[in-house]
Design an enzyme around this catalytic site. Structure first.
Site, PDB file in Angstrom:
ATOM      1  CD  GLN A 148      -2.850  -0.942   2.441  1.00  0.00           C
ATOM      2  OE1 GLN A 148      -2.476  -0.349   3.439  1.00  0.00           O
ATOM      3  NE2 GLN A 148      -3.991  -1.587   2.386  1.00  0.00           N
TER       4      GLN A 148
ATOM      5  CG  HIS B  20       3.844 -21.451  14.094  1.00  0.00           C
ATOM      6  ND1 HIS B  20       3.806 -21.716  15.443  1.00  0.00           N
ATOM      7  CD2 HIS B  20       3.942 -20.111  13.974  1.00  0.00           C
ATOM      8  CE1 HIS B  20       3.886 -20.579  16.114  1.00  0.00           C
ATOM      9  NE2 HIS B  20       3.962 -19.585  15.246  1.00  0.00           N
TER      10      HIS B  20
ATOM     11  NE  ARG C 181      -1.696 -14.942  13.506  1.00  0.00           N
ATOM     12  CZ  ARG C 181      -1.250 -14.717  14.728  1.00  0.00           C
ATOM     13  NH1 ARG C 181      -1.913 -15.149  15.766  1.00  0.00           N
ATOM     14  NH2 ARG C 181      -0.133 -14.062  14.927  1.00  0.00           N
TER      15      ARG C 181
END
Length: 146
Positions: free
Chosen positions: A3, A91, A96
């Site tokens: 960005q 992992h 997550r």
């Protein structure tokens, strides 16, 4: 996709399901994103003028976009390319894909798990998807951190 340097004047945004499911919240969210997007475009144009003395055109664009991105919402979509070995992917899925992770990253982790179960079932076949009360899934395994 950075960005910082990429033109976000045609950016996409990721709306959380809990907002998208409610018409009033959706309208409020859409108004906020639209306003932020317009501000980004206007700032970029004005900053390009401000940095006109910068002789390098590419550097001028980078400087303008970098400063203007400060108004982009956290929901601004970005594209990434990731590499990792099986241990790193496991992992990521464990950290997550957990109910304790944010919904958006958990959905990504579950999608990564589903792909990896297709591509390498012998390494990722021990995971199961556990339904959560909010309608999303959690990735679970009895062989954590192997």
């Amino acid at each position: 996709m950075s960005q910082r340097y990429v033109d976000e004047s045609v950016a996409e945004y990721v709306e959380p399901d809990c907002i998208a499911d409610d018409p009033g919240l959706h309208r409020l969210w859409l108004d906020a994103v639209t306003q932020s997007h317009r501000a980004y475009v206007a700032l970029t144009e004005k900053l390009l003028d401000k940095f006109q003395e910068e002789p390098d055109r590419t550097q001028r664009r980078k400087m303008a976009r970098q400063a203007a991105r400060s108004v982009l919402p956290n929901a601004t979509e970005t594209k990434i390319f990731v590499t990792g070995n099986a241990r790193a992917l496991r992992h990521f899925i464990e950290m997550r894909g957990s109910r304790h992770a944010e919904v958006e990253i958990r959905k990504l982790a579950v999608k990564v798990l589903q792909i990896m179960q297709q591509e390498a079932p012998h390494i990722f076949g021990d995971y199961e998807l556990i339904p959560l009360p909010d309608g999303t899934m959690e990735a679970g395994t009895s062989h954590r951190k192997v």
